[in-house]
Design an enzyme around this catalytic site. Structure first.
Site, PDB file in Angstrom:
ATOM      1  CE  LYS A  78      46.690  43.601 -36.490  1.00  0.00           C
ATOM      2  NZ  LYS A  78      46.703  43.196 -37.912  1.00  0.00           N
ATOM      3  CB  SER A 153      47.329  39.256 -37.904  1.00  0.00           C
ATOM      4  OG  SER A 153      47.203  40.513 -38.537  1.00  0.00           O
ATOM      5  CB  SER A 177      45.458  40.869 -41.153  1.00  0.00           C
ATOM      6  OG  SER A 177      46.379  39.831 -41.015  1.00  0.00           O
TER       7      SER A 177
HETATM    8  N1  GLN Z   1      47.754  35.740 -42.781  1.00  0.00           N
HETATM    9  C1  GLN Z   1      48.653  36.491 -43.604  1.00  0.00           C
HETATM   10  C2  GLN Z   1      50.042  36.365 -43.041  1.00  0.00           C
HETATM   11  O1  GLN Z   1      50.208  35.619 -42.158  1.00  0.00           O
HETATM   12  C3  GLN Z   1      48.214  37.906 -43.704  1.00  0.00           C
HETATM   13  C4  GLN Z   1      48.488  38.669 -42.478  1.00  0.00           C
HETATM   14  C5  GLN Z   1      48.124  40.103 -42.580  1.00  0.00           C
HETATM   15  O2  GLN Z   1      47.353  40.509 -43.443  1.00  0.00           O
HETATM   16  N2  GLN Z   1      48.722  40.879 -41.705  1.00  0.00           N
HETATM   17  O3  GLN Z   1      50.944  37.002 -43.467  1.00  0.00           O
END
Ligand code: GLN
Length: 484
Positions: A78, A153, A177
């Site tokens: 990532k 994400s 995410s």
């Molecule tokens: N979708 C969640 C957010 O937008 C979680 C994102 C994540 O786990 N980085 O914060």
């Protein structure tokens, strides 16, 4: 070639010399050329680096040295995780051109295990999002249907593994995410216990929630990857100094007599009937394997979304203050320092990141702190206690990972609340700091993957691997159609 193997199988081939790491590297580069234009999963790839790592692995073998647990295994990273000398931008314009002077601890561990790092994966900017549409590079696409999101994400990591441009990947999970994109792409994704994996070198979003974890094509591969990256690290004061269990061994342990809790709050309004059907069918199969299924309650679940969006944005507003045009990446020339900060942040951050900084600054501000931030912290404690109570009665908790399968790109892009609700089942485990995993358990009527989420008490990742392996024995997805 690599698409025919799991992580464990490929490592064995490379260790024995049946396949060279260099052959793997050429195959990976060819696959990236073939598929990345379509799925936009990787945002920076340096073929020369992949080949150089492979050559080093092959030389090590030629010298007669034993190779590591990930010998020659292609792993995508990532873009939020620092890799020395290689572009690391967290999907943001504000970090364009940034190449860190050091490796994150997890990267150093992967290198030591002789993995091939294949490049950096697409992501929502600073990990804020559930669809990958908040990326400065444009969205990654779902390999099962490229008009749909791979989730977010860590959508690029999930798409890279689903299309076999890598056999494993690292992501980060703050509120879902890793698990949600794994669920949407038919891959396995693990969010470890908070503190199980070092965050040193992870670009911070919400530090009390962030954890790095693996994606893989199968459960055993994810267990092996976690075993490599887990452990205490003097560079991260929140990393736990406790021994690492044999996660891979746990994959073949028996389920007999183990208790699975099914939270009724996770089968409520908004859950797609296809997802519910697949998850319930998978649970019935676990029951026939000898485990005991019991309904449980996690009564504070309905407060998780609100709690998370106060705490995560508060922490983000503080963490993102460092991107000021002085130390890293983008700088917009301006007449004064104050204007330079403003102009750089205005040009460098995308819409969702700005929304979160504003929200986070607001909930921390004098007069609102008690009403929002403090109450959210109290609710976080209640959510954690829900899990503590539940784990007095059951060994793991099972639920859907996400309420729906992959939605269309653009479908929720203009509706932040609808987007936030797609994390409804993953947020509670993040707030509680407990480990959780998503494993494929079926597909909807359109053939899109469905994931089952398992949650265990702190540091009991082994249980996740035992249960997930059982789910996988009954249902293992094929390659997406259109990917060979
Ligand atoms: N979708 C969640 C957010 O937008 C979680 C994102 C994540 O786990 N980085 O914060």
């Amino acid at each position: 070639m690599i698409e025919a193997f799991s992580i464990a199988e490929l490592a064995t081939k490379v260790q024995s010399g049946a396949v060279s790491a260099t052959e793997v590297a050429h195959d990976v580069i060819a696959r990236i050329e073939r598929y990345n234009g379509r799925f936009n999963a990787l945002v920076s790839v340096e073929p020369a680096r992949i080949l150089a790592q492979a050559a080093a692995v092959d030389q090590k073998r030629a010298r007669g040295e034993a190779l590591g647990a990930l010998a020659g295994v292609p792993i995508a990273i990532k873009d939020a995780i620092c890799t020395e000398g290689e572009s690391t931008t967290a999907g943001s314009k504000i970090l364009r051109g940034y190449a860190p002077p050091y490796d994150a601890t997890v990267i150093a561990k992967l290198r030591k295990a002789d993995a091939l790092l294949t490049g950096k994966t697409n992501m929502d900017e600073f990990a804020m999002g559930s669809s990958n549409e908040n990326s400065a590079y444009g969205s990654a696409k779902n390999p099962w249907d490229d008009t749909r999101t791979p989730g977010g994400s860590s959508g690029g990591s999930a798409a890279a593994v689903a299309s076999r441009m890598a056999l494993g990947a690292l992501g980060s999970d703050t509120g879902g995410s890793i698990r949600q994109p794994a669920s949407l792409t038919g891959t396995v994704g693990v969010k470890p216990t908070y503190g199980r994996v070092s965050r040193y070198g992870l670009i911070a979003f919400a530090s009390s929630l962030d954890q790095i974890g693996p994606f893989a094509t199968d459960v055993r591969g994810s267990a092996r990857l976690l075993e490599v990256i887990a452990g205490h690290d003097g560079h991260d004061a929140t990393s736990l100094n406790v021994p690492i269990d044999g996660y891979e061994l746990a994959c073949s342990a028996s389920l007999k007599g183990l208790r699975v809790g099914v939270p009724e709050e996770y089968f409520a309004e908004g859950l797609s009937p296809d997802v519910e059907g697949s998850v319930r069918a998978a649970l019935a199969r676990l029951e026939s394997d000898g485990c005991i299924i019991t309904p449980i309650k996690l009564p504070h679940t309905r407060f998780a979304v609100a709690t998370y969006y106060v705490i995560a944005t508060a922490e983000a507003s503080s963490n993102l203050a460092r991107f000021d045009g002085v130390r890293y990446g983008l700088r917009v020339a301006s007449p004064s320092l104050g204007e330079m900060y403003g102009a750089t942040r205005d040009a460098g951050f995308g819409k969702e990141v700005k929304r979160r900084i504003l929200l986070g600054t607001f909930v921390l501000s004098a007069g609102y702190y008690d009403a929002y931030y403090l109450r959210a912290q109290k609710m976080r404690t209640l959510i954690r206690r829900d899990f503590e109570e539940a784990f007095k009665k059951v060994d793991v908790i099972a639920s859907p990972t996400a309420p729906t399968t992959a939605f269309k790109l653009g479908e929720k892009a203009d509706d932040p609340l609808a987007m936030y609700l797609s994390d409804i089942y993953t947020l509670p485990a993040s707030l509680a700091g407990v480990p959780a995993l998503s494993v494929p358990c079926g597909a909807d009527q359109g053939g899109m993957p469905i994931g089952l989420q398992l949650v265990a008490p702190p540091l009991q990742e082994s249980r996740l691997f035992t249960f997930a392996s059982a789910v996988e024995r009954h249902y293992a997805p094929t390659l997406p159609t259109g990917v060979q």
